[in-house]
Write a protein that holds these residues in place. Structure first.
Motif, PDB file in Angstrom:
ATOM      1  N   MET A  67       5.493 -12.175 -27.089  1.00 34.05           N
ATOM      2  CA  MET A  67       4.690 -13.394 -27.625  1.00 34.05           C
ATOM      3  C   MET A  67       4.946 -12.796 -29.255  1.00 34.05           C
ATOM      4  O   MET A  67       5.176 -13.904 -30.094  1.00 34.05           O
ATOM      5  N   VAL A  68       4.568 -11.627 -29.747  1.00 36.84           N
ATOM      6  CA  VAL A  68       4.856 -11.187 -31.180  1.00 36.84           C
ATOM      7  C   VAL A  68       6.241 -11.399 -31.533  1.00 36.84           C
ATOM      8  O   VAL A  68       6.677 -11.886 -32.688  1.00 36.84           O
ATOM      9  N   GLU A  69       7.284 -11.032 -30.658  1.00 32.10           N
ATOM     10  CA  GLU A  69       8.612 -11.099 -30.948  1.00 32.10           C
ATOM     11  C   GLU A  69       8.835 -12.860 -31.240  1.00 32.10           C
ATOM     12  O   GLU A  69       9.868 -12.920 -31.927  1.00 32.10           O
ATOM     13  N   GLY A  70       8.509 -13.568 -30.276  1.00 32.15           N
ATOM     14  CA  GLY A  70       9.004 -14.892 -30.274  1.00 32.15           C
ATOM     15  C   GLY A  70       8.567 -15.524 -31.474  1.00 32.15           C
ATOM     16  O   GLY A  70       9.219 -16.424 -32.068  1.00 32.15           O
ATOM     17  N   VAL A  71       7.270 -15.327 -32.047  1.00 35.93           N
ATOM     18  CA  VAL A  71       6.602 -15.951 -33.281  1.00 35.93           C
ATOM     19  C   VAL A  71       7.388 -15.462 -34.374  1.00 35.93           C
ATOM     20  O   VAL A  71       7.197 -16.042 -35.494  1.00 35.93           O
ATOM     21  N   THR A  72       7.981 -14.340 -34.555  1.00 36.37           N
ATOM     22  CA  THR A  72       8.551 -13.601 -35.459  1.00 36.37           C
ATOM     23  C   THR A  72      10.106 -14.044 -35.672  1.00 36.37           C
ATOM     24  O   THR A  72      10.489 -14.299 -36.654  1.00 36.37           O
ATOM     25  N   SER A  73      10.752 -13.710 -34.681  1.00 38.83           N
ATOM     26  CA  SER A  73      12.509 -13.906 -34.623  1.00 38.83           C
ATOM     27  C   SER A  73      12.802 -15.122 -33.752  1.00 38.83           C
ATOM     28  O   SER A  73      13.897 -15.405 -33.849  1.00 38.83           O
ATOM     29  N   GLY A  74      11.797 -15.406 -32.753  1.00 42.19           N
ATOM     30  CA  GLY A  74      12.209 -16.217 -31.500  1.00 42.19           C
ATOM     31  C   GLY A  74      13.543 -15.808 -30.621  1.00 42.19           C
ATOM     32  O   GLY A  74      13.783 -14.547 -30.531  1.00 42.19           O
ATOM     33  N   PHE A  75      13.821 -16.647 -29.663  1.00 46.81           N
ATOM     34  CA  PHE A  75      14.731 -16.083 -28.716  1.00 46.81           C
ATOM     35  C   PHE A  75      15.639 -17.383 -28.429  1.00 46.81           C
ATOM     36  O   PHE A  75      15.546 -18.300 -28.812  1.00 46.81           O
ATOM     37  N   GLN A  76      16.821 -16.788 -27.958  1.00 44.49           N
ATOM     38  CA  GLN A  76      18.023 -17.806 -27.503  1.00 44.49           C
ATOM     39  C   GLN A  76      18.678 -17.218 -26.240  1.00 44.49           C
ATOM     40  O   GLN A  76      18.843 -16.116 -25.995  1.00 44.49           O
ATOM     41  N   LYS A  77      19.074 -18.275 -25.697  1.00 45.18           N
ATOM     42  CA  LYS A  77      20.116 -18.093 -24.464  1.00 45.18           C
ATOM     43  C   LYS A  77      21.524 -18.790 -24.828  1.00 45.18           C
ATOM     44  O   LYS A  77      21.506 -19.850 -25.253  1.00 45.18           O
ATOM     45  N   ARG A  78      22.564 -18.281 -24.652  1.00 41.90           N
ATOM     46  CA  ARG A  78      23.826 -18.915 -24.931  1.00 41.90           C
ATOM     47  C   ARG A  78      24.451 -19.153 -23.605  1.00 41.90           C
ATOM     48  O   ARG A  78      24.625 -18.294 -22.548  1.00 41.90           O
ATOM     49  N   LEU A  79      24.972 -20.276 -23.244  1.00 40.00           N
ATOM     50  CA  LEU A  79      25.766 -20.757 -22.028  1.00 40.00           C
ATOM     51  C   LEU A  79      27.094 -21.184 -22.535  1.00 40.00           C
ATOM     52  O   LEU A  79      27.310 -21.658 -23.707  1.00 40.00           O
TER      53      LEU A  79
ATOM     54  N   LEU B 289      23.542 -23.624 -27.033  1.00 42.06           N
ATOM     55  CA  LEU B 289      22.729 -22.534 -27.617  1.00 42.06           C
ATOM     56  C   LEU B 289      21.078 -23.034 -27.162  1.00 42.06           C
ATOM     57  O   LEU B 289      20.897 -24.129 -27.898  1.00 42.06           O
ATOM     58  N   VAL B 290      20.321 -22.419 -26.433  1.00 44.99           N
ATOM     59  CA  VAL B 290      18.895 -22.850 -26.227  1.00 44.99           C
ATOM     60  C   VAL B 290      18.130 -22.047 -26.833  1.00 44.99           C
ATOM     61  O   VAL B 290      18.159 -20.617 -26.775  1.00 44.99           O
ATOM     62  N   ARG B 291      17.228 -22.484 -27.830  1.00 42.35           N
ATOM     63  CA  ARG B 291      16.467 -21.397 -28.761  1.00 42.35           C
ATOM     64  C   ARG B 291      14.907 -22.170 -28.752  1.00 42.35           C
ATOM     65  O   ARG B 291      14.728 -23.319 -28.466  1.00 42.35           O
ATOM     66  N   GLY B 292      13.872 -21.041 -28.773  1.00 42.05           N
ATOM     67  CA  GLY B 292      12.640 -21.202 -28.863  1.00 42.05           C
ATOM     68  C   GLY B 292      11.734 -20.219 -29.182  1.00 42.05           C
ATOM     69  O   GLY B 292      12.440 -18.934 -29.190  1.00 42.05           O
ATOM     70  N   VAL B 293      10.541 -20.155 -29.066  1.00 38.45           N
ATOM     71  CA  VAL B 293       9.702 -19.079 -29.304  1.00 38.45           C
ATOM     72  C   VAL B 293       9.165 -18.402 -28.002  1.00 38.45           C
ATOM     73  O   VAL B 293       8.632 -17.245 -28.100  1.00 38.45           O
ATOM     74  N   ASP B 294       9.203 -19.254 -26.778  1.00 36.41           N
ATOM     75  CA  ASP B 294       8.321 -18.951 -25.693  1.00 36.41           C
ATOM     76  C   ASP B 294       9.870 -18.176 -24.715  1.00 36.41           C
ATOM     77  O   ASP B 294      10.577 -18.989 -24.315  1.00 36.41           O
TER      78      ASP B 294
END
Length: 177
Positions: free
Chosen positions: A75-87, A132-137
């Motif tokens: 959660m802390v990492e998500g609200v600071t830098s976010g997450f992404q998956k590359r397809l 690219l799929v991006r989000g905080v969760d």
């Protein structure tokens, strides 16, 4: 309360953490996340760190301890830098495009497949064969990427389909005459 294996979670500046019994809320520059956590785990804020401790050394408590700590760290990492998956899309004529916020996939069906982003998720298409799929969760990003991959999973004979970046698809030998 055990302090063995203690790995505190560092909270960067600009991130606020609210700890209630059974619930943790993290607010940062990219958004806000809420998570229900097991009530048995003790979650404390010590300065600019969050510490999760378990009540006993039983196997169930040890597992919940690791899960709770990882959920809060994500959660802390998500609200600071976010997450992404590359397809990646592979196949002749297979491509992706954005129609507003909606993702349009042409992957060999008689019609284009449209994917609507859920709340908190954004799509990017830097090239027609990369999504690219991006989000905080973290969980939601992974689930949306898996749903997109499920539209046309990679097949083992020619390797055509949608795959994660770096995913190895084991190839099979075709029919011999």
């Amino acid at each position: 309360m055990s302090r063995i294996g203690r790995r505190p979670i560092s909270v960067p500046a600009g991130v606020t953490v609210a700890i209630d019994p059974g619930r943790v809320m993290v607010n940062g520059p990219l958004g806000e996340l809420r998570q229900a956590v097991p009530g048995r785990m003790k979650i404390e804020r010590e300065g600019d760190e969050i510490v999760v401790t378990r009540p006993t050394e039983r196997g169930e408590d040890r597992a919940l301890h690791g899960l709770t700590r990882t959920l809060i760290a994500n959660m802390v990492e998500g609200v600071t830098s976010g997450f992404q998956k590359r397809l990646e899309i592979q196949g002749v004529g297979y491509r992706a495009s954005l129609q507003g916020t909606r993702l349009e996939l042409n992957v060999g069906y008689s019609h284009p497949v449209s994917v609507e982003p859920p709340a908190g998720i954004t799509f990017e298409v830097p090239t027609p064969t990369v999504i690219l799929v991006r989000g905080v969760d973290k969980q939601k990003v992974g689930q949306v990427a898996a749903d997109i991959r499920r539209v046309r999973p990679p097949e083992p004979y020619k390797g055509k389909g949608i795959r994660y970046e770096g995913e190895y698809v084991r190839r099979k030998v075709g029919k011999r005459a």
